[in-house]
Motif scaffolding. Structure first.
Motif, PDB file in Angstrom:
ATOM      1  N   LYS A 134       0.447   2.286   2.363  1.00  0.00           N
ATOM      2  CA  LYS A 134       0.486   1.487   0.932  1.00  0.00           C
ATOM      3  C   LYS A 134       1.496   0.324   1.563  1.00  0.00           C
ATOM      4  CE  LYS A 134       1.621   0.558  -3.457  1.00  0.00           C
ATOM      5  NZ  LYS A 134       1.865   0.471  -5.060  1.00  0.00           N
ATOM      6  N   GLY A 135       0.644  -0.932   1.536  1.00  0.00           N
ATOM      7  CA  GLY A 135       1.175  -1.994   2.290  1.00  0.00           C
ATOM      8  C   GLY A 135       0.908  -2.142   3.635  1.00  0.00           C
ATOM      9  N   ASP A 157      -5.024  -1.729  -1.818  1.00  0.00           N
ATOM     10  CA  ASP A 157      -3.038  -2.155  -1.331  1.00  0.00           C
ATOM     11  C   ASP A 157      -2.921  -1.559  -0.020  1.00  0.00           C
ATOM     12  OD1 ASP A 157      -3.006  -1.272  -4.428  1.00  0.00           O
ATOM     13  OD2 ASP A 157      -4.211   0.922  -4.087  1.00  0.00           O
ATOM     14  N   ALA A 158      -3.514  -1.957   1.023  1.00  0.00           N
ATOM     15  CA  ALA A 158      -3.639  -2.195   2.376  1.00  0.00           C
ATOM     16  C   ALA A 158      -3.690  -3.667   3.149  1.00  0.00           C
ATOM     17  CB  ALA A 158      -3.582  -0.971   3.165  1.00  0.00           C
ATOM     18  N   GLU A 159      -2.816  -4.217   4.097  1.00  0.00           N
ATOM     19  CA  GLU A 159      -3.073  -5.711   4.514  1.00  0.00           C
ATOM     20  C   GLU A 159      -4.649  -4.816   5.738  1.00  0.00           C
ATOM     21  OE1 GLU A 159      -1.601  -8.692   7.275  1.00  0.00           O
ATOM     22  OE2 GLU A 159      -0.072  -7.302   6.446  1.00  0.00           O
TER      23      GLU A 159
END
Length: 336
Positions: A111-112, A148-150
């Motif tokens: 996440k992130g 939810d991620a880049e």
């Protein structure tokens, strides 16, 4: 009026564990069709010429393909008159790698983070599809999505070789995680100092491993199936016989996989820990998993026209092939 018998059958396979690769190594494909004067040739031969592009497009009427599902679904979606006659499932060491000490130990840790998504200038970018699907499979295990991620777009052509651009970006700190799979990835990741953060093969949810090679389709041209179904059945029977032979010969399979993948023994041993079953089937489970892959690929723009996987599949040739296997005397199926 009956269509004339082709003088050449073409086949193609990806550089991964396949019954086609086993059969080619043992020269069983040539032996199966020699009595009819039908040559069997691979698109991987140096003089295959312009036909090589048919590995992805599959518009060559005399071609039988065992390879990734991203090109196979794309070809069908764009109008290639193919039929799905088998699906295999081989674990290929699908993993997410990260830098040592990065603190990525499970799906929720993504996440992130910045996830590597390569782009390559090829007709159907299965590399990008694999990365997206691999991360999607991991994230879903933690109740997360790709949003939810880049997602960091990378030029996959900036360095030659498999996984090089992605792993260089990881080493240089431009991304936090890279999806990889297969034998070459094992060796390349080690060279860049990347470590396994998430082993997708170890996750209990099998759908987390659905990707380009899982499940892997065997496809044929509808024209070949209509005009010469016996040739298709015989080809599939050879593949089933090759899978029988491979089941109890791990050392021989490892040797063949080294040649197929271009990887060393360490990469093959680490990536293909279980190649005991190369058999194709068209089970409801595999068809359902492939249908989920089709929907994912279409949603992410890899093809436009929907592919009805159930309608695409034709189970009759594989069923007939199972009955034919005992009648192929050249198959060396004795116990090792």
């Amino acid at each position: 009026m009956a269509a004339p018998r082709p003088d050449t059958l073409w086949y193609t396979r990806c550089p991964v564990p396949t019954a086609t690769g086993i059969a080619a190594d043992q020269n069983w494909l040539a032996a199966a069709f020699a009595p009819d004067g039908v040559a069997v040739r691979s698109l991987q031969e140096e003089d295959a010429g312009d036909r090589r592009a048919e590995h992805f497009r599959h518009r060559l009427a005399t071609l039988i393909r065992e390879g990734g599902n991203v090109p196979a679904l794309w070809a069908r979606s764009t109008g290639a008159p193919t039929r799905l006659v088998g699906l295999t499932w081989i674990e290929e060491r699908q993993v997410v790698v990260a830098r040592p000490g990065a603190g990525v130990h499970g799906p929720g840790d993504l996440k992130g983070l910045r996830l590597a998504v390569p782009r390559r200038t090829i007709e159907i970018d299965f590399w990008r599809a694999m990365a997206l699907r691999g991360f999607d499979g991991a994230l879903r295990q933690a109740g997360l999505t790709l949003a939810d991620a880049e997602l960091v777009e990378l030029d996959g052509d900036v360095l030659p070789g498999q996984w090089e651009a992605e792993l260089a970006a990881l080493r240089d700190g431009r991304v936090d995680a890279v999806y990889t799979k297969g034998a070459v990835a094992v060796e390349t990741a080690a060279r860049y100092g990347a470590e396994v953060a998430i082993d997708l093969d170890a996750l209990p949810d099998r759908s987390a491993r659905v990707n380009n090679g899982t499940p892997r389709p065997i496809t044929v041209d509808q024209r070949l199936l209509d005009d010469h179904p016996d040739l298709v059945v015989r080809f599939l029977a050879v593949l089933l016989g090759a899978a029988d032979w491979a089941r109890d010969r791990p050392a021989e399979v490892a040797r063949i996989l080294g040649a197929e993948t271009g990887s060393g023994p360490a990469g093959v041993a680490a990536a293909y820990r279980n190649t005991a079953d190369l058999h194709a089937d068209l089970s409801d489970e595999r068809l359902t998993l492939l249908a989920g892959q089709e929907e994912f690929l279409r949603r992410h723009g890899f093809h436009d026209a929907p592919v009805d996987v159930s309608a695409w599949a034709d189970p009759a040739p594989l069923a007939a092939a199972r009955r034919l296997v005992p009648d192929l005397p050249f198959l060396s199926l004795e116990q090792p």
